[in-house]
Design a protein around this motif. Structure first.
Motif, PDB file in Angstrom:
ATOM      1  N   LEU A  46       0.863  -1.174   0.000  1.00 61.08           N
ATOM      2  CA  LEU A  46       0.000   0.000   0.000  1.00 61.08           C
ATOM      3  C   LEU A  46       0.901   1.226   0.000  1.00 61.08           C
ATOM      4  O   LEU A  46       1.578   1.500   0.981  1.00 61.08           O
ATOM      5  CB  LEU A  46      -0.928   0.010   1.227  1.00 61.08           C
ATOM      6  N   GLY A  47       0.921   1.929  -1.100  1.00 62.75           N
ATOM      7  CA  GLY A  47       1.763   3.110  -1.205  1.00 62.75           C
ATOM      8  C   GLY A  47       3.245   2.796  -1.075  1.00 62.75           C
ATOM      9  O   GLY A  47       4.009   3.606  -0.566  1.00 62.75           O
ATOM     10  N   GLY A  48       3.642   1.621  -1.503  1.00 61.43           N
ATOM     11  CA  GLY A  48       5.040   1.231  -1.435  1.00 61.43           C
ATOM     12  C   GLY A  48       5.438   0.590  -0.118  1.00 61.43           C
ATOM     13  O   GLY A  48       6.567   0.148   0.054  1.00 61.43           O
ATOM     14  N   PHE A  49       4.527   0.538   0.831  1.00 58.99           N
ATOM     15  CA  PHE A  49       4.810  -0.070   2.132  1.00 58.99           C
ATOM     16  C   PHE A  49       4.016  -1.355   2.280  1.00 58.99           C
ATOM     17  O   PHE A  49       2.926  -1.487   1.738  1.00 58.99           O
ATOM     18  CB  PHE A  49       4.433   0.884   3.280  1.00 58.99           C
ATOM     19  N   LYS A  50       4.558  -2.286   3.050  1.00 63.26           N
ATOM     20  CA  LYS A  50       3.839  -3.524   3.323  1.00 63.26           C
ATOM     21  C   LYS A  50       2.601  -3.195   4.162  1.00 63.26           C
ATOM     22  O   LYS A  50       2.657  -2.366   5.066  1.00 63.26           O
ATOM     23  CB  LYS A  50       4.740  -4.503   4.064  1.00 63.26           C
ATOM     24  N   LEU A  51       1.475  -3.845   3.844  1.00 62.07           N
ATOM     25  CA  LEU A  51       0.209  -3.534   4.484  1.00 62.07           C
ATOM     26  C   LEU A  51       0.233  -3.804   5.993  1.00 62.07           C
ATOM     27  O   LEU A  51      -0.341  -3.040   6.771  1.00 62.07           O
ATOM     28  CB  LEU A  51      -0.931  -4.305   3.822  1.00 62.07           C
ATOM     29  N   GLY A  52       0.908  -4.854   6.431  1.00 62.51           N
ATOM     30  CA  GLY A  52       1.022  -5.137   7.865  1.00 62.51           C
ATOM     31  C   GLY A  52       1.736  -4.013   8.592  1.00 62.51           C
ATOM     32  O   GLY A  52       1.324  -3.584   9.674  1.00 62.51           O
ATOM     33  N   PHE A  53       2.803  -3.504   8.010  1.00 65.93           N
ATOM     34  CA  PHE A  53       3.533  -2.373   8.584  1.00 65.93           C
ATOM     35  C   PHE A  53       2.646  -1.131   8.597  1.00 65.93           C
ATOM     36  O   PHE A  53       2.601  -0.397   9.587  1.00 65.93           O
ATOM     37  CB  PHE A  53       4.802  -2.103   7.764  1.00 65.93           C
ATOM     38  N   TRP A  54       1.918  -0.907   7.505  1.00 65.37           N
ATOM     39  CA  TRP A  54       1.053   0.269   7.418  1.00 65.37           C
ATOM     40  C   TRP A  54      -0.006   0.245   8.514  1.00 65.37           C
ATOM     41  O   TRP A  54      -0.247   1.249   9.165  1.00 65.37           O
ATOM     42  CB  TRP A  54       0.397   0.336   6.039  1.00 65.37           C
ATOM     43  N   PHE A  55      -0.652  -0.923   8.738  1.00 65.99           N
ATOM     44  CA  PHE A  55      -1.661  -1.010   9.794  1.00 65.99           C
ATOM     45  C   PHE A  55      -1.047  -0.770  11.164  1.00 65.99           C
ATOM     46  O   PHE A  55      -1.640  -0.113  12.013  1.00 65.99           O
ATOM     47  CB  PHE A  55      -2.372  -2.363   9.775  1.00 65.99           C
ATOM     48  N   ALA A  56       0.136  -1.297  11.388  1.00 69.64           N
ATOM     49  CA  ALA A  56       0.786  -1.105  12.686  1.00 69.64           C
ATOM     50  C   ALA A  56       1.139   0.358  12.907  1.00 69.64           C
ATOM     51  O   ALA A  56       1.076   0.854  14.034  1.00 69.64           O
ATOM     52  CB  ALA A  56       2.033  -1.981  12.775  1.00 69.64           C
ATOM     53  N   GLN A  57       1.513   1.078  11.858  1.00 71.23           N
ATOM     54  CA  GLN A  57       1.972   2.453  12.003  1.00 71.23           C
ATOM     55  C   GLN A  57       0.873   3.494  11.802  1.00 71.23           C
ATOM     56  O   GLN A  57       0.850   4.501  12.487  1.00 71.23           O
ATOM     57  CB  GLN A  57       3.116   2.733  11.010  1.00 71.23           C
ATOM     58  N   GLN A  58      -0.010   3.279  10.840  1.00 74.74           N
ATOM     59  CA  GLN A  58      -0.988   4.303  10.478  1.00 74.74           C
ATOM     60  C   GLN A  58      -2.426   3.825  10.540  1.00 74.74           C
ATOM     61  O   GLN A  58      -3.307   4.563  10.974  1.00 74.74           O
ATOM     62  CB  GLN A  58      -0.724   4.808   9.041  1.00 74.74           C
ATOM     63  N   GLY A  59      -2.683   2.626  10.091  1.00 72.41           N
ATOM     64  CA  GLY A  59      -4.042   2.138   9.923  1.00 72.41           C
ATOM     65  C   GLY A  59      -4.866   2.154  11.187  1.00 72.41           C
ATOM     66  O   GLY A  59      -6.022   2.578  11.184  1.00 72.41           O
ATOM     67  N   SER A  60      -4.286   1.703  12.294  1.00 71.21           N
ATOM     68  CA  SER A  60      -5.064   1.670  13.537  1.00 71.21           C
ATOM     69  C   SER A  60      -5.404   3.076  14.016  1.00 71.21           C
ATOM     70  O   SER A  60      -6.461   3.293  14.609  1.00 71.21           O
ATOM     71  CB  SER A  60      -4.325   0.888  14.618  1.00 71.21           C
ATOM     72  N   ILE A  61      -4.544   4.037  13.741  1.00 72.43           N
ATOM     73  CA  ILE A  61      -4.824   5.423  14.114  1.00 72.43           C
ATOM     74  C   ILE A  61      -5.975   5.962  13.271  1.00 72.43           C
ATOM     75  O   ILE A  61      -6.894   6.610  13.796  1.00 72.43           O
ATOM     76  CB  ILE A  61      -3.566   6.301  13.948  1.00 72.43           C
ATOM     77  N   TYR A  62      -5.953   5.710  11.964  1.00 75.52           N
ATOM     78  CA  TYR A  62      -7.037   6.154  11.096  1.00 75.52           C
ATOM     79  C   TYR A  62      -8.371   5.523  11.506  1.00 75.52           C
ATOM     80  O   TYR A  62      -9.402   6.191  11.542  1.00 75.52           O
ATOM     81  CB  TYR A  62      -6.743   5.834   9.630  1.00 75.52           C
ATOM     82  N   VAL A  63      -8.330   4.226  11.796  1.00 72.09           N
ATOM     83  CA  VAL A  63      -9.546   3.540  12.217  1.00 72.09           C
ATOM     84  C   VAL A  63     -10.068   4.146  13.518  1.00 72.09           C
ATOM     85  O   VAL A  63     -11.269   4.370  13.677  1.00 72.09           O
ATOM     86  CB  VAL A  63      -9.308   2.023  12.365  1.00 72.09           C
ATOM     87  N   PHE A  64      -9.167   4.452  14.459  1.00 69.40           N
ATOM     88  CA  PHE A  64      -9.577   5.048  15.716  1.00 69.40           C
ATOM     89  C   PHE A  64     -10.252   6.404  15.497  1.00 69.40           C
ATOM     90  O   PHE A  64     -11.288   6.697  16.101  1.00 69.40           O
ATOM     91  CB  PHE A  64      -8.376   5.193  16.656  1.00 69.40           C
TER      92      PHE A  64
END
Length: 87
Positions: A46-64
């Motif tokens: 996703l955007g050049g980053f692995k999706l697991g890394f993205w969720f750990a760094q950004q995704g959970s914040i967006y979901v929150f």
């Protein structure tokens, strides 16, 4: 138990139900996608980053943040339902 107490108890029970559901979603997204399923999700980019890394760094914040807006909307409806709205 008076009618006001019953109304307040029902209001609080619904509020706790909403909190439990929304915090469970956040937990599943942040812990599940960011930690437990990270290896599986890392096969997707996703955007050049692995999706697991993205969720750990950004995704959970967006979901929150999205869940905060959902909670506000649900609480506004709940306030109107029980007559606690200020309109």
């Amino acid at each position: 138990m008076s009618e006001n107490q019953q109304k307040a108890t029902s209001y609080w029970k619904e509020n706790l139900k909403y909190l439990t559901i929304l915090l469970s979603i956040w937990f599943i997204v942040s812990y599940g996608a960011g930690i437990l399923l990270k290896d599986t999700l890392n096969s997707i980019k996703l955007g050049g980053f692995k999706l697991g890394f993205w969720f750990a760094q950004q995704g959970s914040i967006y979901v929150f943040v999205v869940l905060i807006f959902v909670y506000v909307r649900l609480m506004n409806k709940l306030d109107k339902k029980y007559g606690y709205d200020e309109d």
